[in-house]
Design an enzyme around this catalytic site. Structure first.
Site, PDB file in Angstrom:
ATOM      1  N   CYS A  35       0.786  -1.189  -0.027  1.00  0.00           N
ATOM      2  CA  CYS A  35       0.050  -0.064   0.023  1.00  0.00           C
ATOM      3  C   CYS A  35       0.917   1.122  -0.018  1.00  0.00           C
ATOM      4  CB  CYS A  35      -1.014  -0.008   1.486  1.00  0.00           C
ATOM      5  SG  CYS A  35       0.001   0.172   2.770  1.00  0.00           S
ATOM      6  N   HIS A  97       3.733   1.751  11.740  1.00  0.00           N
ATOM      7  CA  HIS A  97       2.885   1.755  12.669  1.00  0.00           C
ATOM      8  C   HIS A  97       2.625   2.778  13.602  1.00  0.00           C
ATOM      9  CE1 HIS A  97       4.535  -2.343  11.554  1.00  0.00           C
ATOM     10  NE2 HIS A  97       3.248  -2.467  11.048  1.00  0.00           N
ATOM     11  N   HIS A 147      -0.522  -4.814  19.586  1.00  0.00           N
ATOM     12  CA  HIS A 147      -0.185  -4.403  18.178  1.00  0.00           C
ATOM     13  C   HIS A 147       0.672  -3.171  18.163  1.00  0.00           C
ATOM     14  CE1 HIS A 147      -0.249  -3.163  13.938  1.00  0.00           C
ATOM     15  NE2 HIS A 147      -0.428  -4.312  13.682  1.00  0.00           N
ATOM     16  N   GLU A 149       0.778  -0.584  16.394  1.00  0.00           N
ATOM     17  CA  GLU A 149      -0.125   0.647  16.132  1.00  0.00           C
ATOM     18  C   GLU A 149      -1.024   1.031  17.159  1.00  0.00           C
ATOM     19  OE1 GLU A 149      -3.829   1.861  12.987  1.00  0.00           O
ATOM     20  OE2 GLU A 149      -2.498   0.337  12.256  1.00  0.00           O
ATOM     21  N   SER A 245       1.661  -9.890  10.585  1.00  0.00           N
ATOM     22  CA  SER A 245       0.945  -8.899   9.739  1.00  0.00           C
ATOM     23  C   SER A 245      -0.530  -8.951  10.037  1.00  0.00           C
ATOM     24  CB  SER A 245       1.420  -8.742   8.319  1.00  0.00           C
ATOM     25  OG  SER A 245       0.591  -8.174   7.555  1.00  0.00           O
ATOM     26  N   ASN A 247      -2.957  -7.035   8.982  1.00  0.00           N
ATOM     27  CA  ASN A 247      -3.823  -7.292   7.578  1.00  0.00           C
ATOM     28  C   ASN A 247      -3.912  -8.415   6.808  1.00  0.00           C
ATOM     29  OD1 ASN A 247      -2.112  -6.400   5.043  1.00  0.00           O
ATOM     30  ND2 ASN A 247      -1.307  -5.564   6.599  1.00  0.00           N
ATOM     31  N   SER A 290       2.003  -5.347   3.369  1.00  0.00           N
ATOM     32  CA  SER A 290       3.328  -4.989   3.445  1.00  0.00           C
ATOM     33  C   SER A 290       4.151  -6.086   2.714  1.00  0.00           C
ATOM     34  CB  SER A 290       3.822  -5.304   5.042  1.00  0.00           C
ATOM     35  OG  SER A 290       3.311  -6.408   5.392  1.00  0.00           O
TER      36      SER A 290
END
Length: 343
Positions: A35, A97, A147, A149, A245, A247, A290
């Site tokens: 992305c 992140h 996580h 983030e 990851s 996502n 990623s």
């Protein structure tokens, strides 16, 4: 948008399975892989290495992908878990992140030059957290505990933020004023799971405020939509991505939810088990946000060698978003370019 064919039944007779396995094909999801935020973060490390030379330190993995981290390590990047591990006077890059304000303070105390490669969409959530905290809202942050983030966002307003780790966690939530509560979310979650959690929260707090725009990033949503389209007719879905990851893990869950018979997460083609192909006619292939496309091509080559040479692209969206490099790097790059023209 490419429409998906009729869903494959969850169970079939041996004759049907045999017929499907003789008509082998691959459905390749688009969009997939990098992305804009990941691309920006990886380029930031590469540019810093080019401009300043090795070593350049990176706090945590720049993105959650084994191949990317190993590739950057070979170029001279050193990945550390804590800011204190970076020797005084060096450069440290913050990962895509995001980090909490306390990490910026640690870098200042350590006399470190910093390059902030936080994804702009994560930064948007950080700013929302700061704004709602300033307005004295209780903030319910939907995300997974631990996580990076979530840790970074929570650090923006720790006294105002409560983590909600899925619908089953809603019953544990307590707020000061049910009429002054807002939800935010980790950007890499499953859209469906997030909305389920929001629905449960609204059941408890009818006046729950939503953020001004969806926090689930556009890339996460697009990749999930593509997997939903192909998962409906895929016997097997292979998601390329690392286990840490978020996502990528969500894509496996989305594929199964969309009707895929089986779905697996792999870092490399070599991790695919040939037994997964037994009775399989249609294989869906995608990758997390990623993941560089070279790894996907490795999977396609592996499948082609086993008779899955027919590849059809399933397009859910066209992506054209790009983010500029971190301001610290852009400033130095501009100075370098100007100096070059004056020579």
């Amino acid at each position: 948008m490419t429409s998906s064919p009729s869903p494959t039944p969850a169970t079939t007779s041996g004759e049907d399975a045999s017929r499907r396995s003789d008509q082998r094909k691959v459905l390749l999801a688009a969009p997939r892989g990098y992305c804009a935020g990941v691309d920006r973060a990886v380029i930031a490390v590469e540019k810093a290495l080019e401009q300043y030379g090795a070593p350049v330190y990176v706090r945590h993995e720049i993105v959650h992908n084994k191949y990317v981290v190993k590739t950057l390590e070979k170029k001279g990047a050193i990945f550390v878990e804590e800011t204190e591990e970076v020797p005084e006077g060096n450069i440290v890059i913050f990962s895509a992140h995001g980090v909490a304000p306390v990490v910026h303070e640690e870098a200042k105390r350590g006399k470190l030059a910093t390059i902030d490669a936080t994804c702009p969409l994560v930064t948007k959530v950080h700013k929302e957290a700061v704004r709602y905290a300033a307005e004295d809202y209780d903030i319910l942050l939907i995300g997974h505990e631990g996580h990076e983030e979530v840790i970074g966002t929570s650090g923006e307003a720790p006294e105002h933020i409560t983590l909600v780790d899925g619908p089953e966690d809603v019953g544990n939530v307590e707020v000061r004023d049910p009429d002054k509560v807002v939800w935010l979310s980790q950007t890499t979650l499953s859209v469906d799971e997030t909305m389920e959690t929001v629905g449960a929260l609204k059941g408890r707090y009818p006046n729950l405020l939503s953020p001004p725009s969806d926090d689930i990033c556009y890339a996460t949503q697009n990749r999930q939509i593509a997997v939903k389209q192909m998962g409906a007719e895929a016997d097997l879905v292979i998601v390329v991505g690392s286990k840490n990851s978020s996502n990528s893990v969500r894509l496996v869950e989305v594929a199964l939810g969309a009707g895929a018979r089986t779905a697996h997460l792999v870092d490399y083609a070599e991790e695919i088990d040939e037994a997964w192909l037994e009775g399989v006619g249609t294989v869906g292939v995608t990758s997390g946000a990623s993941v560089p496309d070279v790894l996907v091509h490795g999977v396609l080559d592996w499948l082609a060698q086993r008779g899955y040479e027919d590849v059809e692209t399933i397009t859910a969206a066209e992506e054209s978003i790009a983010f500029s490099l971190p301001k610290e790097l852009r400033r130095d790059l501009r100075a370098e370019a100007k100096a070059a023209t004056e020579d």
